[in-house]
Design an enzyme around this catalytic site. Structure first.
Site, PDB file in Angstrom:
ATOM      1  N   SER A   1       0.856  -1.194   0.000  1.00 22.44           N
ATOM      2  CA  SER A   1       0.000   0.000   0.000  1.00 22.44           C
ATOM      3  C   SER A   1       0.885   1.234   0.000  1.00 22.44           C
ATOM      4  O   SER A   1       2.002   1.207   0.547  1.00 22.44           O
ATOM      5  CB  SER A   1      -0.884   0.004   1.254  1.00 22.44           C
ATOM      6  OG  SER A   1      -1.473   1.283   1.448  1.00 22.44           O
TER       7      SER A   1
ATOM      8  N   TYR B   1      -0.979  -0.559  10.226  1.00 24.71           N
ATOM      9  CA  TYR B   1      -1.251  -0.989   8.843  1.00 24.71           C
ATOM     10  C   TYR B   1      -0.075  -0.597   7.939  1.00 24.71           C
ATOM     11  O   TYR B   1       0.440  -1.423   7.170  1.00 24.71           O
ATOM     12  CB  TYR B   1      -2.546  -0.340   8.353  1.00 24.71           C
ATOM     13  CG  TYR B   1      -2.909  -0.640   6.916  1.00 24.71           C
ATOM     14  CD1 TYR B   1      -3.508  -1.850   6.568  1.00 24.71           C
ATOM     15  CD2 TYR B   1      -2.668   0.294   5.903  1.00 24.71           C
ATOM     16  CE1 TYR B   1      -3.849  -2.118   5.246  1.00 24.71           C
ATOM     17  CE2 TYR B   1      -3.009   0.028   4.584  1.00 24.71           C
ATOM     18  CZ  TYR B   1      -3.606  -1.172   4.263  1.00 24.71           C
ATOM     19  OH  TYR B   1      -3.946  -1.440   2.956  1.00 24.71           O
TER      20      TYR B   1
ATOM     21  N   LYS C   1       2.535  -3.009   5.783  1.00 30.94           N
ATOM     22  CA  LYS C   1       2.731  -2.916   4.332  1.00 30.94           C
ATOM     23  C   LYS C   1       4.198  -2.598   4.001  1.00 30.94           C
ATOM     24  O   LYS C   1       4.734  -3.072   2.996  1.00 30.94           O
ATOM     25  CB  LYS C   1       1.783  -1.865   3.740  1.00 30.94           C
ATOM     26  CG  LYS C   1       0.298  -2.223   3.896  1.00 30.94           C
ATOM     27  CD  LYS C   1      -0.028  -3.547   3.227  1.00 30.94           C
ATOM     28  CE  LYS C   1      -1.512  -3.859   3.207  1.00 30.94           C
ATOM     29  NZ  LYS C   1      -1.834  -5.086   2.475  1.00 30.94           N
TER      30      LYS C   1
HETATM   31  N1  LIG Z   1      -8.861  -0.678  -1.149  1.00 33.70           N
HETATM   32  C1  LIG Z   1      -7.812   0.134  -1.003  1.00 33.70           C
HETATM   33  O1  LIG Z   1      -7.931   1.377  -1.046  1.00 33.70           O
HETATM   34  C2  LIG Z   1      -6.427  -0.453  -0.805  1.00 33.70           C
HETATM   35  C3  LIG Z   1      -5.330   0.412  -0.927  1.00 33.70           C
HETATM   36  C4  LIG Z   1      -4.058  -0.089  -0.745  1.00 33.70           C
HETATM   37  C5  LIG Z   1      -3.879  -1.429  -0.468  1.00 33.70           C
HETATM   38  N2  LIG Z   1      -4.958  -2.250  -0.350  1.00 33.70           N
HETATM   39  C6  LIG Z   1      -4.701  -3.659  -0.059  1.00 33.70           C
HETATM   40  O2  LIG Z   1      -5.279  -4.439  -1.077  1.00 33.70           O
HETATM   41  C7  LIG Z   1      -5.666  -5.714  -0.565  1.00 33.70           C
HETATM   42  C8  LIG Z   1      -7.120  -5.971  -0.915  1.00 33.70           C
HETATM   43  O3  LIG Z   1      -7.901  -4.928  -0.339  1.00 33.70           O
HETATM   44  P1  LIG Z   1      -9.438  -4.708  -0.700  1.00 33.70           P
HETATM   45  O4  LIG Z   1      -9.657  -3.256  -0.691  1.00 33.70           O
HETATM   46  O5  LIG Z   1      -9.821  -5.532  -1.865  1.00 33.70           O
HETATM   47  O6  LIG Z   1     -10.081  -5.287   0.663  1.00 33.70           O
HETATM   48  P2  LIG Z   1     -11.519  -5.964   0.965  1.00 33.70           P
HETATM   49  O7  LIG Z   1     -12.505  -5.508  -0.027  1.00 33.70           O
HETATM   50  O8  LIG Z   1     -11.756  -5.692   2.411  1.00 33.70           O
HETATM   51  O9  LIG Z   1     -11.192  -7.512   0.767  1.00 33.70           O
HETATM   52  C9  LIG Z   1     -10.279  -8.137   1.632  1.00 33.70           C
HETATM   53  C10 LIG Z   1     -10.124  -9.576   1.234  1.00 33.70           C
HETATM   54  O10 LIG Z   1      -9.183 -10.175   2.135  1.00 33.70           O
HETATM   55  C11 LIG Z   1      -9.733 -11.396   2.597  1.00 33.70           C
HETATM   56  N3  LIG Z   1      -9.227 -11.702   3.927  1.00 33.70           N
HETATM   57  C12 LIG Z   1      -9.091 -10.874   4.987  1.00 33.70           C
HETATM   58  N4  LIG Z   1      -8.628 -11.538   6.051  1.00 33.70           N
HETATM   59  C13 LIG Z   1      -8.470 -12.816   5.652  1.00 33.70           C
HETATM   60  C14 LIG Z   1      -8.032 -14.003   6.306  1.00 33.70           C
HETATM   61  N5  LIG Z   1      -7.660 -14.001   7.602  1.00 33.70           N
HETATM   62  N6  LIG Z   1      -7.982 -15.158   5.603  1.00 33.70           N
HETATM   63  C15 LIG Z   1      -8.356 -15.195   4.298  1.00 33.70           C
HETATM   64  N7  LIG Z   1      -8.787 -14.107   3.639  1.00 33.70           N
HETATM   65  C16 LIG Z   1      -8.846 -12.939   4.314  1.00 33.70           C
HETATM   66  C17 LIG Z   1     -11.236 -11.160   2.608  1.00 33.70           C
HETATM   67  O11 LIG Z   1     -11.884 -12.412   2.532  1.00 33.70           O
HETATM   68  P3  LIG Z   1     -13.134 -12.843   3.479  1.00 33.70           P
HETATM   69  O12 LIG Z   1     -13.904 -11.609   3.777  1.00 33.70           O
HETATM   70  O13 LIG Z   1     -13.838 -13.862   2.650  1.00 33.70           O
HETATM   71  O14 LIG Z   1     -12.463 -13.418   4.655  1.00 33.70           O
HETATM   72  C18 LIG Z   1     -11.414 -10.358   1.328  1.00 33.70           C
HETATM   73  O15 LIG Z   1     -11.506 -11.220   0.222  1.00 33.70           O
HETATM   74  C19 LIG Z   1      -5.395  -5.646   0.949  1.00 33.70           C
HETATM   75  O16 LIG Z   1      -4.161  -6.233   1.224  1.00 33.70           O
HETATM   76  C20 LIG Z   1      -5.334  -4.160   1.224  1.00 33.70           C
HETATM   77  O17 LIG Z   1      -4.550  -3.872   2.349  1.00 33.70           O
HETATM   78  C21 LIG Z   1      -6.233  -1.799  -0.519  1.00 33.70           C
END
Ligand SMILES: NC(=O)c1ccc[n+]([C@@H]2O[C@H](COP(=O)([O-])OP(=O)(O)OC[C@H]3O[C@@H](n4cnc5c(N)ncnc54)[C@H](OP(=O)(O)O)[C@@H]3O)[C@@H](O)[C@H]2O)c1
Length: 250
Positions: free
Chosen positions: A141, A154, A158
């Protein structure tokens, strides 16, 4: 465009039940990969798999917080065919000021985001689990680079992933596994919506203002991950690619 083709490749996508992981599963399947879709929510994983082109794709529900069980779980997943890649998209973001810091918070975020990646790497390098040429992409991130109040653990998790990508790239070279990371800025997902709800309107407007191209779509990150997994990136190892619409350049 043979370098982008993932036909015949088997790729594990963590976090595939939502957001960036779900979009990554879609892009990889569109490029010909067979996807193993991981998350915890069986219903949402089934919905991901049902929407993928090609296949046969499979849902593999598993809680990645069960860190020490990850290598054996991967061995089981690869029992029939070795993996050509892992897109580690699963992660959690919990906003908390440092005055509320405690070990439970640290463990939750560090284990879900960083320890899971290290255990996946440990599992992937086992004999028979990875194909002769394999790649791993970790989702970091911009929070690793930019100070964000209430987002310190967080950001540290990262930043740890970025360091881990470099170290793993060197250590897993002998196994034929490349390791890279992407660093997204704000992307339109459930996680971003949950973050928005912890902010005032003015704070969120300020955050948007620091995104000169607006906030990203999950597919914007998925395309970068697909590139790093494929042969087009065969000479790219240990890097972190910002996918941020110019956020870090501002
Ligand atoms: N969205 C942003 O703005 C952003 C920006 C920078 C980085 N990121 C990074 O991008 C990645 C994806 O983010 P997102 O925005 O798509 O998040 P999201 O919509 O909250 O989805 C998170 C995913 O992670 C899975 N997950 C969480 N804990 C888990 C566990 N213990 N075991 C297995 N699966 C788990 C969830 O699955 P279940 O709910 O089925 O458990 C879900 O599929 C993350 O690493 C996040 O830190 C996101």
């Amino acid at each position: 465009m043979a370098s982008f083709d993932l036909g015949g490749r088997v790729v594990l996508v963590t976090g595939a039940s939502a957001g960036i992981g779900r979009a990554t599963a879609g892009v990889l399947a569109g490029l010909g990969a067979t996807v193993i879709a991981n998350g915890r929510d069986q219903g949402r994983l089934d919905a991901t798999v049902a929407a993928l082109p090609g296949g046969p794709h499979v849902a593999a529900p598993f809680d990645l917080l069960d860190i020490d069980a990850i290598p054996a779980w991967l061995k089981g997943l690869a029992a029939d065919r070795p993996l050509h890649g892992i897109a580690h998209c699963a992660g959690v973001q919990v906003s908390r000021a440092v005055r509320q810091f405690d070990v439970a918070h640290f463990d939750q975020v560090m284990h879900a985001n960083l320890a899971s990646a290290l255990a996946l790497a440990r599992g992937l390098r086992q004999a028979g689990v990875h194909a002769a040429e394999c790649a791993m992409v970790l989702v970091a991130s911009v929070g690793a680079y930019i100070g964000q109040p209430s987002n310190i653990v967080y950001g540290a998790s990262k930043a740890g992933l970025i360091a881990a990508a470099r170290g793993l790239a060197m250590e897993l070279l002998r196994d034929g596994i490349r390791v890279n990371a992407v660093a997204p800025a704000l992307v339109e997902t459930d996680m971003a919506e949950r973050t928005r709800r912890t902010m005032s309107e003015a704070q969120f407007a300020g955050l948007l203002d620091r995104h000169p191209m607006g906030i990203g779509k999950p597919e914007d990150v998925a395309h970068a991950i697909a590139f790093l997994l494929g042969d087009g990136a065969r000479w790219i190892n240990g890097i972190t690619l910002p996918v941020d619409g110019g956020h870090l350049a501002r």
